[in-house]
Design a protein around this motif. Sequence first.
Motif, short mmCIF file in Angstrom:
data_model
loop_
_atom_site.label_atom_id
_atom_site.label_comp_id
_atom_site.label_asym_id
_atom_site.label_seq_id
_atom_site.Cartn_x
_atom_site.Cartn_y
_atom_site.Cartn_z
N LEU A 62 32.66 62.55 28.80
CA LEU A 62 33.40 62.91 27.58
C LEU A 62 32.45 63.04 26.40
O LEU A 62 32.46 64.04 25.69
N TRP A 63 31.59 62.04 26.17
CA TRP A 63 30.68 62.08 25.02
C TRP A 63 29.64 63.18 25.16
O TRP A 63 29.26 63.81 24.18
N ARG A 64 29.19 63.45 26.37
CA ARG A 64 28.23 64.53 26.57
C ARG A 64 28.86 65.87 26.17
O ARG A 64 28.26 66.68 25.50
N GLY A 65 30.12 66.06 26.56
CA GLY A 65 30.83 67.29 26.19
C GLY A 65 31.06 67.41 24.70
O GLY A 65 30.96 68.51 24.13
N LEU A 66 31.33 66.32 24.03
CA LEU A 66 31.58 66.36 22.59
C LEU A 66 30.29 66.69 21.82
O LEU A 66 30.33 67.36 20.80
N ASN A 68 38.48 48.60 36.86
CA ASN A 68 39.44 49.49 36.19
C ASN A 68 38.74 50.58 35.38
O ASN A 68 39.33 51.16 34.48
N GLY A 69 37.49 50.86 35.71
CA GLY A 69 36.69 51.82 34.94
C GLY A 69 37.33 53.18 34.79
O GLY A 69 37.31 53.78 33.72
N GLU A 70 37.91 53.70 35.87
CA GLU A 70 38.52 55.04 35.80
C GLU A 70 39.71 55.06 34.84
O GLU A 70 39.87 56.00 34.06
N VAL A 71 40.52 54.04 34.88
CA VAL A 71 41.67 53.94 33.98
C VAL A 71 41.20 53.82 32.53
O VAL A 71 41.74 54.47 31.63
N VAL A 72 40.19 53.00 32.30
CA VAL A 72 39.65 52.81 30.96
C VAL A 72 39.08 54.13 30.42
O VAL A 72 39.29 54.47 29.26
N GLU A 73 38.39 54.89 31.26
CA GLU A 73 37.87 56.19 30.85
C GLU A 73 39.00 57.11 30.43
O GLU A 73 38.90 57.83 29.45
N GLN A 74 40.09 57.09 31.19
CA GLN A 74 41.24 57.94 30.87
C GLN A 74 41.88 57.52 29.56
O GLN A 74 42.25 58.37 28.75
#
Length: 129
Positions: free
Chosen positions: A56-60, A92-98
């Motif tokens: 996400l941050w790389r894209g921003l 829960n990394g995937e959920v936290v990313e979402q």
Amino acid sequence: MRALLLAAFTSALQPPRLTQRPQRPATRLYNTAEVEACLNDEFPSFAALVFQNEELWRGLRDGSGYTVLAPNEAAFNKLEDKRRSQLKDPRNGEVVEQIGAYHVISDPVSKDDLYESSGVVTAGGRIDV
């Protein structure tokens, strides 16, 4: 120049009520390093979640601007201890990313734009208002 509108909401559990009580003024920042510093300083609990999503941050960084809807520390403090523990659990990394992605809009928008819209498209998906 890249621009960011950083808005802080007082509760993670309720949608913002722009007409009922004054909100903290938006902070305009002009590069990703300033955004990261601001989030780390003023919204540390949210920063710990959102920075887990490196894609996400790389894209921003490559975009022309974005908006971060950052819940403040009071919002995190209203969460039950169990919920806060779940957010910190690496399983829960995937959920936290979402969750973090749902707090980022890939374009600069104003509070008026948000207030007058019927929904918003975040990096995590569309949210109807």
